[in-house]
Every structure is written in structure tokens, then in C-alpha cells.
Scaffold this motif. Structure first.
Motif, short mmCIF file in Angstrom:
data_model
loop_
_atom_site.label_atom_id
_atom_site.label_comp_id
_atom_site.label_asym_id
_atom_site.label_seq_id
_atom_site.Cartn_x
_atom_site.Cartn_y
_atom_site.Cartn_z
N ARG A 185 -15.24 -20.93 -0.12
CA ARG A 185 -14.03 -20.29 0.43
C ARG A 185 -13.88 -18.86 -0.10
O ARG A 185 -13.10 -18.09 0.43
CB ARG A 185 -12.79 -21.10 0.07
CG ARG A 185 -12.68 -22.37 0.87
CD ARG A 185 -11.25 -22.87 0.88
NE ARG A 185 -11.18 -24.14 1.56
CZ ARG A 185 -10.55 -24.31 2.72
NH1 ARG A 185 -9.96 -23.31 3.28
NH2 ARG A 185 -10.52 -25.49 3.29
N GLU A 186 -14.63 -18.52 -1.14
CA GLU A 186 -14.47 -17.21 -1.76
C GLU A 186 -15.42 -16.15 -1.20
O GLU A 186 -15.14 -14.97 -1.31
CB GLU A 186 -14.70 -17.30 -3.27
CG GLU A 186 -13.63 -18.08 -4.00
CD GLU A 186 -13.88 -19.59 -3.95
OE1 GLU A 186 -15.05 -19.99 -3.89
OE2 GLU A 186 -12.91 -20.35 -3.97
N SER A 187 -16.55 -16.54 -0.65
CA SER A 187 -17.55 -15.56 -0.18
C SER A 187 -16.99 -14.74 0.97
O SER A 187 -16.29 -15.24 1.84
CB SER A 187 -18.82 -16.27 0.30
OG SER A 187 -19.47 -16.88 -0.77
N GLN A 188 -17.34 -13.48 0.96
CA GLN A 188 -16.92 -12.59 2.02
C GLN A 188 -17.87 -12.72 3.21
O GLN A 188 -18.96 -13.25 3.08
CB GLN A 188 -16.91 -11.15 1.53
CG GLN A 188 -15.88 -10.91 0.46
CD GLN A 188 -15.87 -9.47 0.01
OE1 GLN A 188 -16.68 -8.67 0.42
NE2 GLN A 188 -14.94 -9.14 -0.86
N GLY A 189 -17.44 -12.21 4.33
CA GLY A 189 -18.29 -12.22 5.51
C GLY A 189 -17.95 -13.38 6.44
O GLY A 189 -16.97 -14.09 6.26
N ARG A 190 -18.80 -13.54 7.41
CA ARG A 190 -18.59 -14.54 8.44
C ARG A 190 -18.77 -15.94 7.89
O ARG A 190 -19.71 -16.22 7.17
CB ARG A 190 -19.56 -14.31 9.59
CG ARG A 190 -19.36 -15.29 10.73
CD ARG A 190 -19.97 -14.79 12.00
NE ARG A 190 -19.28 -13.63 12.53
CZ ARG A 190 -18.15 -13.64 13.21
NH1 ARG A 190 -17.54 -14.77 13.44
NH2 ARG A 190 -17.61 -12.53 13.67
#
Length: 77
Positions: A33-38
Motif C-alpha cells: 500500500r506504500e509503493s508509489q506508482g500504478r
């Protein structure tokens, strides 16, 4: 108001708290849930992972061509 998201496996629209967010890192699918992007949203059930694999939904969800490895995601579930 809770955001509504659609599971890429079963295509059911449900509140985001019922789903896990999946990201692709070099073709390997992982929960984050923390990763950026699509990201793509998925019920934490093996049947939804299998449906998404069978329908080749990952490429459309990530707007990317190529193959995706869901084994890491299956281990998590």
C-alpha cells in the motif's frame, strides 16, 4: 466516505479496505500500500489471483505489456 475499488480478479467493486493493493516490480507482483506508482486492487483470495492470471488482467491493470509473476503474491495470500 470510503473509496471504492474494483478487484482485477472478480471485477467486484467494493470498499478499498476489503482489498489488497498489488504493485509490479520488474514483473514480480507484490502487495504494497506504500509503493508509489500504478497499482491494482485484489481480494486476498487465491481464486481472484487465479482469475486475474487467466484473464491476463495484470497487463491491463498496470498498462504494461509482458509477463507477470504472481508466485510471490500467492505465497503472501
Amino acid at each position: 466516505m470510503t473509496p471504492i475499488r474494483t478487484c482485477v480478479g472478480c471485477r467486484a467493486a467494493v470498499p478499498a479496505i476489503e482489498l489488497i493493493r498489488v504493485v509490479s516490480h520488474e514483473g514480480v507482483l507484490k502487495q504494497s500500500r506504500e509503493s508509489q506508482g500504478r497499482g491494482a486492487w485484489l481480494h486476498p483470495q487465491l481464486s481472484c489471483v487465479e482469475r486475474a492470471d487467466k484473464r491476463r488482467a495484470w497487463g491491463r491493470a498496470f498498462r504494461s505489456a509482458g509477463t507477470f509473476d504472481s508466485s510471490e503474491l500467492i505465497k503472501h495470500i
